[in-house]
Write a protein that holds these residues in place. Structure first.
Motif, PDB file in Angstrom:
ATOM      1  N   PRO A 118       0.826  -1.213   0.000  1.00  0.00           N
ATOM      2  CA  PRO A 118       0.000   0.000   0.000  1.00  0.00           C
ATOM      3  C   PRO A 118       0.857   1.258   0.000  1.00  0.00           C
ATOM      4  O   PRO A 118       1.946   1.282   0.574  1.00  0.00           O
ATOM      5  CB  PRO A 118      -0.820  -0.124   1.287  1.00  0.00           C
ATOM      6  CG  PRO A 118      -0.026  -1.033   2.169  1.00  0.00           C
ATOM      7  CD  PRO A 118       0.677  -1.987   1.253  1.00  0.00           C
ATOM      8  N   ARG A 138      -0.940   7.841   0.371  1.00  0.00           N
ATOM      9  CA  ARG A 138      -2.348   7.668   0.023  1.00  0.00           C
ATOM     10  C   ARG A 138      -3.117   7.053   1.192  1.00  0.00           C
ATOM     11  O   ARG A 138      -4.255   7.442   1.478  1.00  0.00           O
ATOM     12  CB  ARG A 138      -2.486   6.775  -1.211  1.00  0.00           C
ATOM     13  CG  ARG A 138      -2.012   7.383  -2.514  1.00  0.00           C
ATOM     14  CD  ARG A 138      -2.071   6.338  -3.616  1.00  0.00           C
ATOM     15  NE  ARG A 138      -3.441   5.855  -3.786  1.00  0.00           N
ATOM     16  CZ  ARG A 138      -4.224   6.214  -4.804  1.00  0.00           C
ATOM     17  NH1 ARG A 138      -3.791   7.055  -5.730  1.00  0.00           N
ATOM     18  NH2 ARG A 138      -5.443   5.728  -4.897  1.00  0.00           N
ATOM     19  N   THR A 139      -2.497   6.091   1.861  1.00  0.00           N
ATOM     20  CA  THR A 139      -3.176   5.417   2.963  1.00  0.00           C
ATOM     21  C   THR A 139      -3.384   6.353   4.138  1.00  0.00           C
ATOM     22  O   THR A 139      -4.459   6.379   4.754  1.00  0.00           O
ATOM     23  CB  THR A 139      -2.371   4.175   3.399  1.00  0.00           C
ATOM     24  OG1 THR A 139      -2.195   3.306   2.267  1.00  0.00           O
ATOM     25  CG2 THR A 139      -3.096   3.418   4.496  1.00  0.00           C
ATOM     26  N   ALA A 174      -5.363  -0.027   7.293  1.00  0.00           N
ATOM     27  CA  ALA A 174      -5.816   0.555   6.039  1.00  0.00           C
ATOM     28  C   ALA A 174      -4.780   0.322   4.954  1.00  0.00           C
ATOM     29  O   ALA A 174      -3.592   0.087   5.216  1.00  0.00           O
ATOM     30  CB  ALA A 174      -6.073   2.054   6.210  1.00  0.00           C
ATOM     31  N   SER A 188      -4.163   1.722   0.642  1.00  0.00           N
ATOM     32  CA  SER A 188      -4.653   2.464  -0.515  1.00  0.00           C
ATOM     33  C   SER A 188      -3.757   2.183  -1.707  1.00  0.00           C
ATOM     34  O   SER A 188      -2.524   2.243  -1.605  1.00  0.00           O
ATOM     35  CB  SER A 188      -4.691   3.967  -0.219  1.00  0.00           C
ATOM     36  OG  SER A 188      -5.214   4.675  -1.319  1.00  0.00           O
ATOM     37  N   ASP A 220      -9.323   1.482  -2.065  1.00  0.00           N
ATOM     38  CA  ASP A 220      -9.028   1.887  -0.687  1.00  0.00           C
ATOM     39  C   ASP A 220      -9.676   0.890   0.257  1.00  0.00           C
ATOM     40  O   ASP A 220     -10.840   0.512   0.074  1.00  0.00           O
ATOM     41  CB  ASP A 220      -9.583   3.284  -0.391  1.00  0.00           C
ATOM     42  CG  ASP A 220      -8.909   4.371  -1.195  1.00  0.00           C
ATOM     43  OD1 ASP A 220      -7.665   4.352  -1.296  1.00  0.00           O
ATOM     44  OD2 ASP A 220      -9.621   5.254  -1.725  1.00  0.00           O
ATOM     45  N   LEU A 238      -6.232   8.569   3.362  1.00  0.00           N
ATOM     46  CA  LEU A 238      -7.501   7.852   3.512  1.00  0.00           C
ATOM     47  C   LEU A 238      -7.949   7.855   4.967  1.00  0.00           C
ATOM     48  O   LEU A 238      -9.119   8.133   5.273  1.00  0.00           O
ATOM     49  CB  LEU A 238      -7.342   6.410   3.011  1.00  0.00           C
ATOM     50  CG  LEU A 238      -8.429   5.408   3.406  1.00  0.00           C
ATOM     51  CD1 LEU A 238      -9.758   5.771   2.756  1.00  0.00           C
ATOM     52  CD2 LEU A 238      -7.996   3.983   3.029  1.00  0.00           C
TER      53      LEU A 238
END
Length: 220
Positions: free
Chosen positions: A25, A29-30, A64, A66, A71, A33
């Protein structure tokens, strides 16, 4: 059966297909999110997990991941009795995408799942033997049909020497929950894997610790 999930997925296409091509991931980006999902919470990075082991994080934690087009967020606070009441900002984040919520808890045989397309709720189901059908919105999805048709009755074995009352639902929520997880997300928690199931143990998720967020925990 001992599976527990609190899982939310946003996708630009078929979730199982996207998961099969997911690498590590993206950290930025994660993190974005998670911040977007909990705008009022204090958040810090924590030890990560995998998609298989991380679908039911400890309290105060979230996992998480992404990737382009996908996502994934896992948190106990996503385990809400009525999926149609998912906080508006989480639904709004699915504009133009598919949004899937999957939540179940083996202690109380509770299952809830929901599917949105471009922010519009298509299907929501929540039920348990103690509460009955909590929410039933939209047309049952194909994987549900055998259950509602009576082809998958609950098989509850009583303890030796004890009488067993009939199961209060026409099927076992956790059995439907596994089929829902496979159909919607491409993998299962318990049962026999199929050749085309996603290898959820091979998909890494990043870990986060946070304070109070916008989603209340489910009351068991």
């Amino acid at each position: 059966m001992g599976a527990k999930t609190g899982l939310l997925m946003y996708a630009d296409g078929d979730i199982p297909c996207l998961l099969r091509h997911a690498g590590a991931p993206d950290p930025d980006r994660t993190s974005a999110l998670v911040r977007r999902s909990y705008p009022d919470a204090a958040i810090e990075r924590w030890q990560g997990s995998t998609l298989y082991n991380g679908v039911y994080p400890p309290p105060g934690r979230a996992y998480a991941g992404s990737w382009p087009g996908l996502d994934v967020l896992a948190d106990q606070r996503l385990m809400i009795d009525s999926p149609s009441q998912l906080p508006e900002h989480l639904v709004a984040a699915g504009a133009g995408r598919r949004l899937v919520l999957h939540a179940m808890h083996s202690v109380v045989d509770w299952l809830a799942f929901a599917v949105w397309e471009d922010g519009h709720l298509l299907r929501s189901l929540s039920l348990s033997p103690d509460s009955g059908v909590i929410e039933n919105i939209g047309t049952p999805l194909p994987f549900e049909q055998p259950y509602w048709a009576g082809d998958r009755p609950a098989d509850v074995i009583p303890w030796p020497g004890e009488e067993q009352d009939p199961y209060p639902l026409p099927f076992h929520p956790l059995e439907l929950g596994e089929d829902a997880l496979r159909s919607l997300c491409g993998f299962i928690q318990e049962g026999y894997p199929e050749p085309d199931d996603v290898d959820a143990e091979a998909i890494s998720l990043l870990g986060f610790r946070m304070g109070d967020g916008a989603i209340p925990p489910r009351s068991l």
